[in-house]
Write a protein that holds these residues in place. Structure first.
Motif, PDB file in Angstrom:
ATOM      1  N   THR A 123       0.845  -1.197   0.000  1.00 17.30           N
ATOM      2  CA  THR A 123       0.000   0.000   0.000  1.00 17.30           C
ATOM      3  C   THR A 123       0.881   1.247   0.000  1.00 17.30           C
ATOM      4  N   TYR A 125       0.647   5.851   0.766  1.00 16.30           N
ATOM      5  CA  TYR A 125      -0.155   6.914   1.384  1.00 16.30           C
ATOM      6  C   TYR A 125       0.503   8.260   1.095  1.00 16.30           C
ATOM      7  N   ALA A 143       4.291   7.829   1.814  1.00 11.44           N
ATOM      8  CA  ALA A 143       4.770   6.596   2.443  1.00 11.44           C
ATOM      9  C   ALA A 143       4.517   5.459   1.469  1.00 11.44           C
ATOM     10  N   TYR A 145       4.955   1.268   0.980  1.00  9.54           N
ATOM     11  CA  TYR A 145       5.157   0.051   1.768  1.00  9.54           C
ATOM     12  C   TYR A 145       5.313  -1.146   0.834  1.00  9.54           C
ATOM     13  N   ILE A 151       5.231  -1.488   7.399  1.00 11.06           N
ATOM     14  CA  ILE A 151       4.344  -0.640   8.196  1.00 11.06           C
ATOM     15  C   ILE A 151       4.861  -0.626   9.628  1.00 11.06           C
ATOM     16  N   GLY A 152       4.988   0.536  10.188  1.00  5.16           N
ATOM     17  CA  GLY A 152       5.574   0.673  11.525  1.00  5.16           C
ATOM     18  C   GLY A 152       7.066   0.977  11.484  1.00  5.16           C
ATOM     19  N   SER A 153       7.645   1.092  10.308  1.00  7.11           N
ATOM     20  CA  SER A 153       9.068   1.483  10.197  1.00  7.11           C
ATOM     21  C   SER A 153       9.151   2.996  10.312  1.00  7.11           C
ATOM     22  N   VAL A 154       9.437   3.464  11.513  1.00  5.83           N
ATOM     23  CA  VAL A 154       9.345   4.905  11.747  1.00  5.83           C
ATOM     24  C   VAL A 154      10.709   5.549  11.998  1.00  5.83           C
TER      25      VAL A 154
ATOM     26  N   LEU B  66      -3.514  -2.716   8.242  1.00 11.79           N
ATOM     27  CA  LEU B  66      -2.639  -2.147   7.213  1.00 11.79           C
ATOM     28  C   LEU B  66      -3.061  -0.722   6.853  1.00 11.79           C
ATOM     29  N   GLY B  69      -2.230   1.492   9.891  1.00 10.13           N
ATOM     30  CA  GLY B  69      -0.779   1.503  10.045  1.00 10.13           C
ATOM     31  C   GLY B  69      -0.095   2.313   8.965  1.00 10.13           C
ATOM     32  N   SER B  70      -0.588   2.215   7.740  1.00 14.88           N
ATOM     33  CA  SER B  70       0.054   2.956   6.645  1.00 14.88           C
ATOM     34  C   SER B  70      -0.076   4.461   6.853  1.00 14.88           C
ATOM     35  N   ARG B  71      -1.211   4.887   7.345  1.00 13.78           N
ATOM     36  CA  ARG B  71      -1.403   6.327   7.592  1.00 13.78           C
ATOM     37  C   ARG B  71      -0.634   6.774   8.843  1.00 13.78           C
ATOM     38  N   THR B  73       1.893   5.429  10.450  1.00 13.79           N
ATOM     39  CA  THR B  73       3.356   5.408  10.316  1.00 13.79           C
ATOM     40  C   THR B  73       3.823   6.738   9.722  1.00 13.79           C
ATOM     41  N   TYR B 102       0.932   3.318  15.360  1.00 16.29           N
ATOM     42  CA  TYR B 102       1.555   3.300  14.027  1.00 16.29           C
ATOM     43  C   TYR B 102       1.770   1.891  13.475  1.00 16.29           C
ATOM     44  N   SER B 103       1.707   0.901  14.347  1.00 13.42           N
ATOM     45  CA  SER B 103       1.769  -0.476  13.843  1.00 13.42           C
ATOM     46  C   SER B 103       0.439  -0.877  13.184  1.00 13.42           C
TER      47      SER B 103
END
Lengths: 160, 223
Positions: A123, A125, A143, A145, A151-154, B66, B69-71, B73, B102-103
């Protein structure tokens, strides 16, 4: 009035209307705006660099944007697109004048679409549109992915 | 007639559920409440898909995870999430809350709900009020679930983006044409696992209400 002016006038009205109806989540619903052009171009590429570079070639060849560059950083999640001389810039300017923060970037949508369609990215964004009407430059942060593990890689994108 | 203000003001969104099943009678009452919502010109464009199959709920939960999380993050990477939770002073707790957001785990809970009800609207029968009618139906569902002692949550985010809405339709075999059905949300329902605290603070009416015209805050005498 040329065709692009006419096109931008149409988008402005629709973009305003959609924001008025849906408020902030209007931005989440417009990811397909612009993709028809790029889907007609048979973009090829085995990795993000090849796909993005080939998209940029087609976008510039069609005269949609004069100058365009990109960078991927932020643990592979942050895609920065820089554009100058975008044919949609008058749309962004008019939206701002009307009090609506622009949220549709058809050019960005094209590239994100091809990452999904050609490389099967999980996905994407569109996170931030920065438009400088004085210099005629846009900077868009998205972003991207590659798979769900991304997802969650910050990290701090402002320091990237 | 009974005043339902106590039901309205004691309801809150519940996202954690016990695994105990919900009876068919309760599901029917929730659907019945939805059916009686106001609807423009009595079009009743709503359709409901009741989901109890675990595999389907898992797929919906994953889609929700997902999507959020995508937003989130991205919002974290921009610094926006941190601002939103700046009131949490304990750094360990704050870090855990932010990670939970964020996860995408924050939105995964459909897979743990005994029942998920997708609320969709037909766009093919002439109604001009589909989103509004469906929203009214969802509110009725939430209130009825609460009055039955159940917990429920109205979930819109996972079907908000165009691509995710299409994926959601595909999971449930809903026709995907943009002119056919609109997926507005789903409602996750179960027996509350979390303590039902008092609803989150609400703005006082004085901040929300104008009298006779926009901006006029004082209530005029009206004979």
């Amino acid at each position: 009035m040329n065709e692009m002016e006419y096109c931008n006038d149409l988008i402005v009205r629709l973009e305003e209307l959609l924001f008025h109806e849906l408020s902030g989540c209007a931005a989440w619903k417009v990811e397909m705006v612009g993709v028809d052009f790029i889907q007609s171009k048979e973009i090829k590429g085995k990795n993000p660099d090849e796909v993005i570079q080939n998209c940029i070639k087609e976008i510039k060849a069609a005269g949609l944007v004069k100058e365009m560059s990109y960078a991927i950083s932020g643990l592979g999640v942050k895609l920065e697109l820089k554009m100058k001389g975008c044919s949609h810039l008058p749309k962004e300017i008019r939206l701002r004048q009307d009090g609506v923060k622009p949220y549709i970037c058809p050019i960005t949508n094209m590239i994100l679409d091809q990452l999904i369609e050609k490389l099967k990215f999980e996905t994407t964004y569109v996170a931030d549109l920065h438009i400088d009407e004085n210099s005629g430059e846009c900077r868009v942060w998205s972003a991207i992915y590659e798979d769900e593990n991304k997802i969650g890689s910050v990290c701090n994108w402002h320091e990237e | 007639m009974v005043d339902i203000i106590d039901v309205i003001t004691s309801r809150k969104s519940i996202r954690r559920y016990k695994p105990d099943p919900i009876s068919d009678e309760m599901i029917d009452k929730i659907l019945e409440a939805a059916r009686w919502a106001p609807t423009g010109e009595n079009y009743q464009p709503w359709r409901f898909i009741v989901i109890r199959d675990q595999e389907t709920k898992d797929r919906i939960g994953r889609l929700a995870k997902l999507g959020s999380g995508s937003r989130m993050t991205a919002w974290y990477c921009l610094g926006e999430m941190q601002e939103r939770f700046e009131k949490i002073k304990d750094p360990v707790k704050k870090a855990e809350v932010l990670r939970f957001m964020y996860s995408g785990e924050v939105s995964e809970f459909a897979r743990y709900a005994p029942v998920v009800i997708a609320v969709i609207g037909t766009l093919m029968e002439g109604s001009v009020d589909v989103p509004y009618d469906l929203s009214a139906a969802i509110e009725n569902m939430l209130l009825e679930a609460h009055s039955l002692g159940l917990g429920a949550c109205w979930v819109h985010g996972p079907v908000a983006s165009t691509r995710d809405a299409k994926k959601f339709k595909e999971i449930l075999k809903i026709p995907t044409g943009m002119g056919e059905y609109k997926v507005i949300a789903y409602v996750a329902i179960g027996w509350p696992k979390e303590q039902r605290k008092h609803p989150r603070p609400k703005l006082p009416l004085e901040d929300l209400v104008y009298w006779e015209e926009f901006g006029r805050k004082e209530r005029p005498k009206y004979e």
